[in-house]
Design a protein around this motif. Structure first.
Motif, mmCIF file in Angstrom:
data_model
loop_
_atom_site.group_PDB
_atom_site.id
_atom_site.type_symbol
_atom_site.label_atom_id
_atom_site.label_comp_id
_atom_site.label_asym_id
_atom_site.label_seq_id
_atom_site.Cartn_x
_atom_site.Cartn_y
_atom_site.Cartn_z
ATOM 1 N N ASN A 119 0.863 -1.183 0.000
ATOM 2 C CA ASN A 119 0.000 0.000 0.000
ATOM 3 C C ASN A 119 0.899 1.232 0.000
ATOM 4 O O ASN A 119 0.993 1.960 0.972
ATOM 5 C CB ASN A 119 -0.911 -0.025 1.219
ATOM 6 C CG ASN A 119 -1.966 1.064 1.216
ATOM 7 O OD1 ASN A 119 -2.453 1.459 2.264
ATOM 8 N ND2 ASN A 119 -2.337 1.574 0.057
ATOM 9 N N VAL A 120 1.583 1.430 -1.149
ATOM 10 C CA VAL A 120 2.633 2.451 -1.230
ATOM 11 C C VAL A 120 2.229 3.671 -2.039
ATOM 12 O O VAL A 120 3.030 4.598 -2.207
ATOM 13 C CB VAL A 120 3.921 1.846 -1.838
ATOM 14 C CG1 VAL A 120 4.483 0.780 -0.925
ATOM 15 C CG2 VAL A 120 3.661 1.270 -3.229
ATOM 16 N N GLY A 121 1.006 3.701 -2.543
ATOM 17 C CA GLY A 121 0.576 4.868 -3.303
ATOM 18 C C GLY A 121 1.073 4.825 -4.746
ATOM 19 O O GLY A 121 1.603 3.813 -5.216
ATOM 20 N N ILE A 122 0.914 5.944 -5.448
ATOM 21 C CA ILE A 122 1.259 5.991 -6.870
ATOM 22 C C ILE A 122 2.186 7.165 -7.152
ATOM 23 O O ILE A 122 2.271 8.128 -6.372
ATOM 24 C CB ILE A 122 0.001 6.122 -7.751
ATOM 25 C CG1 ILE A 122 -0.727 7.452 -7.445
ATOM 26 C CG2 ILE A 122 -0.928 4.947 -7.561
ATOM 27 C CD1 ILE A 122 -1.850 7.757 -8.423
ATOM 28 N N THR A 123 2.895 7.073 -8.274
ATOM 29 C CA THR A 123 3.706 8.178 -8.801
ATOM 30 C C THR A 123 3.317 8.363 -10.258
ATOM 31 O O THR A 123 3.560 7.460 -11.077
ATOM 32 C CB THR A 123 5.205 7.881 -8.687
ATOM 33 O OG1 THR A 123 5.547 7.691 -7.313
ATOM 34 C CG2 THR A 123 6.027 9.029 -9.252
ATOM 35 N N PRO A 124 2.699 9.479 -10.620
ATOM 36 C CA PRO A 124 2.257 9.673 -12.007
ATOM 37 C C PRO A 124 3.444 9.822 -12.953
ATOM 38 O O PRO A 124 4.504 10.326 -12.570
ATOM 39 C CB PRO A 124 1.434 10.965 -11.938
ATOM 40 C CG PRO A 124 1.963 11.685 -10.742
ATOM 41 C CD PRO A 124 2.366 10.630 -9.758
ATOM 42 N N ALA A 125 3.265 9.370 -14.188
ATOM 43 C CA ALA A 125 4.312 9.489 -15.214
ATOM 44 C C ALA A 125 4.211 10.860 -15.870
ATOM 45 O O ALA A 125 3.861 10.993 -17.053
ATOM 46 C CB ALA A 125 4.163 8.372 -16.235
ATOM 47 N N VAL A 149 0.278 16.063 -7.648
ATOM 48 C CA VAL A 149 -0.146 15.932 -6.250
ATOM 49 C C VAL A 149 0.427 14.665 -5.618
ATOM 50 O O VAL A 149 0.715 14.644 -4.423
ATOM 51 C CB VAL A 149 -1.689 15.935 -6.162
ATOM 52 C CG1 VAL A 149 -2.152 15.661 -4.739
ATOM 53 C CG2 VAL A 149 -2.238 17.266 -6.651
ATOM 54 N N LYS A 150 0.606 13.617 -6.401
ATOM 55 C CA LYS A 150 1.161 12.373 -5.891
ATOM 56 C C LYS A 150 2.615 12.224 -6.339
ATOM 57 O O LYS A 150 2.926 12.565 -7.479
ATOM 58 C CB LYS A 150 0.332 11.181 -6.369
ATOM 59 C CG LYS A 150 -1.115 11.171 -5.889
ATOM 60 C CD LYS A 150 -1.188 10.992 -4.374
ATOM 61 C CE LYS A 150 -2.617 10.879 -3.876
ATOM 62 N NZ LYS A 150 -3.241 9.597 -4.136
ATOM 63 N N PRO A 151 3.479 11.718 -5.491
ATOM 64 C CA PRO A 151 3.287 11.423 -4.066
ATOM 65 C C PRO A 151 3.098 12.704 -3.257
ATOM 66 O O PRO A 151 3.727 13.723 -3.531
ATOM 67 C CB PRO A 151 4.583 10.705 -3.654
ATOM 68 C CG PRO A 151 5.277 10.339 -4.930
ATOM 69 C CD PRO A 151 4.844 11.333 -5.937
ATOM 70 N N ILE A 152 2.238 12.631 -2.248
ATOM 71 C CA ILE A 152 1.845 13.829 -1.521
ATOM 72 C C ILE A 152 3.015 14.462 -0.782
ATOM 73 O O ILE A 152 3.114 15.689 -0.700
ATOM 74 C CB ILE A 152 0.690 13.508 -0.550
ATOM 75 C CG1 ILE A 152 -0.557 13.126 -1.350
ATOM 76 C CG2 ILE A 152 0.385 14.681 0.364
ATOM 77 C CD1 ILE A 152 -1.757 12.769 -0.492
ATOM 78 N N ASP A 153 3.947 13.652 -0.233
ATOM 79 C CA ASP A 153 5.059 14.238 0.508
ATOM 80 C C ASP A 153 5.925 15.105 -0.390
ATOM 81 O O ASP A 153 6.390 16.181 0.014
ATOM 82 C CB ASP A 153 5.887 13.136 1.171
ATOM 83 C CG ASP A 153 6.479 12.162 0.167
ATOM 84 O OD1 ASP A 153 5.793 11.849 -0.829
ATOM 85 O OD2 ASP A 153 7.616 11.713 0.386
ATOM 86 N N ARG A 154 6.138 14.676 -1.634
ATOM 87 C CA ARG A 154 6.920 15.490 -2.576
ATOM 88 C C ARG A 154 6.131 16.722 -3.010
ATOM 89 O O ARG A 154 6.698 17.798 -3.207
ATOM 90 C CB ARG A 154 7.307 14.642 -3.788
ATOM 91 C CG ARG A 154 8.206 13.459 -3.440
ATOM 92 C CD ARG A 154 8.526 12.634 -4.661
ATOM 93 N NE ARG A 154 9.236 11.404 -4.306
ATOM 94 C CZ ARG A 154 9.544 10.449 -5.168
ATOM 95 N NH1 ARG A 154 9.205 10.587 -6.446
ATOM 96 N NH2 ARG A 154 10.184 9.360 -4.754
ATOM 97 N N PHE A 155 4.825 16.547 -3.152
ATOM 98 C CA PHE A 155 3.985 17.695 -3.517
ATOM 99 C C PHE A 155 4.062 18.786 -2.452
ATOM 100 O O PHE A 155 4.196 19.977 -2.774
ATOM 101 C CB PHE A 155 2.541 17.231 -3.695
ATOM 102 C CG PHE A 155 1.546 18.361 -3.749
ATOM 103 C CD1 PHE A 155 1.415 19.149 -4.881
ATOM 104 C CD2 PHE A 155 0.742 18.652 -2.644
ATOM 105 C CE1 PHE A 155 0.508 20.198 -4.924
ATOM 106 C CE2 PHE A 155 -0.178 19.683 -2.685
ATOM 107 C CZ PHE A 155 -0.290 20.455 -3.827
ATOM 108 N N LEU A 156 3.996 18.403 -1.184
ATOM 109 C CA LEU A 156 4.032 19.389 -0.114
ATOM 110 C C LEU A 156 5.379 20.107 -0.075
ATOM 111 O O LEU A 156 5.440 21.320 0.159
ATOM 112 C CB LEU A 156 3.756 18.708 1.231
ATOM 113 C CG LEU A 156 2.359 18.112 1.398
ATOM 114 C CD1 LEU A 156 2.227 17.417 2.750
ATOM 115 C CD2 LEU A 156 1.283 19.184 1.244
ATOM 116 N N ALA A 157 6.467 19.372 -0.320
ATOM 117 C CA ALA A 157 7.783 19.998 -0.332
ATOM 118 C C ALA A 157 7.895 20.990 -1.483
ATOM 119 O O ALA A 157 8.404 22.109 -1.310
ATOM 120 C CB ALA A 157 8.869 18.932 -0.443
#
Length: 216
Positions: free
Chosen positions: A172-178, A192-200
């Protein structure tokens, strides 16, 4: 088809109970949380149910229950958060739970618009995975998985760390869009995904805006 589970070496067919997270813990009796035994198995199902009940009673009495199955969760997504919460409310006897996660704080995506708008703080919309793992009595491994050896049933970890064996593995690791495959996305879009990178990236973008506004 029923969901298969193993209790004390005996296989038992199970089926989900409705609205499992909206019911009080006592609503689940002595069986695993959220599941009700399928009694259509007759005598075999009754014996398995009796063993689950006996293990639950022993565990609640403080007795040491042998580990029958290793359940390993990779990632701190919403599904695994609910699994950890369920195990905290009602542990499954004989199942040892392990969480492997790269991020120690898991964002709740439903509150992301409110965070961007300034209605929520970082702590408001993030779940502390270490506290949740402790609540579920789960082992916690802070690492990013390098691979999975499906034949040996082991999760491969970085830095020379020993692999983590499993009987049941959940991802359950989420997605990374291409984004790179979409022309102009890298220059003009903020995934927006991954959310942690989006927030940074959002913090960097807001700081650039503040700097430009101050210099205007």
């Amino acid at each position: 088809p029923g969901v298969s589970a193993v209790a004390a070496g005996t296989q038992q067919r199970l089926r989900p109970a409705p609205c499992i997270f909206r019911q009080p813990p006592e609503a689940f009796g002595s069986g695993p949380i959220g599941y009700q035994p399928d009694r259509s198995w007759g005598a075999a199902g009754k014996r398995a149910e009796a063993r689950v009940s006996a293990l639950t009673g022993a565990m609640m009495a403080g007795a040491k229950v042998p580990v029958v199955k290793d359940l390993v969760l990779v990632g701190g997504g919403h599904t695994h958060i609910e699994v950890l919460r369920s195990f905290g409310m009602r542990p499954m006897p004989g199942v040892r739970l392990t969480l492997i996660t790269r991020d120690m704080h898991s964002p709740y995506s439903g509150m992301l618009p409110g965070y961007i708008s300034g209605f929520y703080s970082y702590d408001d919309c993030h779940i502390d995975m270490s506290r949740l793992a402790a609540f579920a009595n789960a082992r916690l491994v802070h690492a990013e998985v390098e691979g999975i050896d499906t034949k040996a049933r082991k999760v491969l970890l970085p830095g020379g760390r020993p692999p983590m064996p499993y009987d049941v593995l959940s991802l359950n690791v989420g997605i990374t869009p291409a984004a790179s495959s979409v022309p102009g996305a890298a220059q003009h879009a903020l995934p927006v995904k991954p959310i942690d990178r989006f927030l940074a990236r959002l913090d960097v973008l807001l700081e650039q805006y503040r700097t430009a506004a101050a210099a205007a």
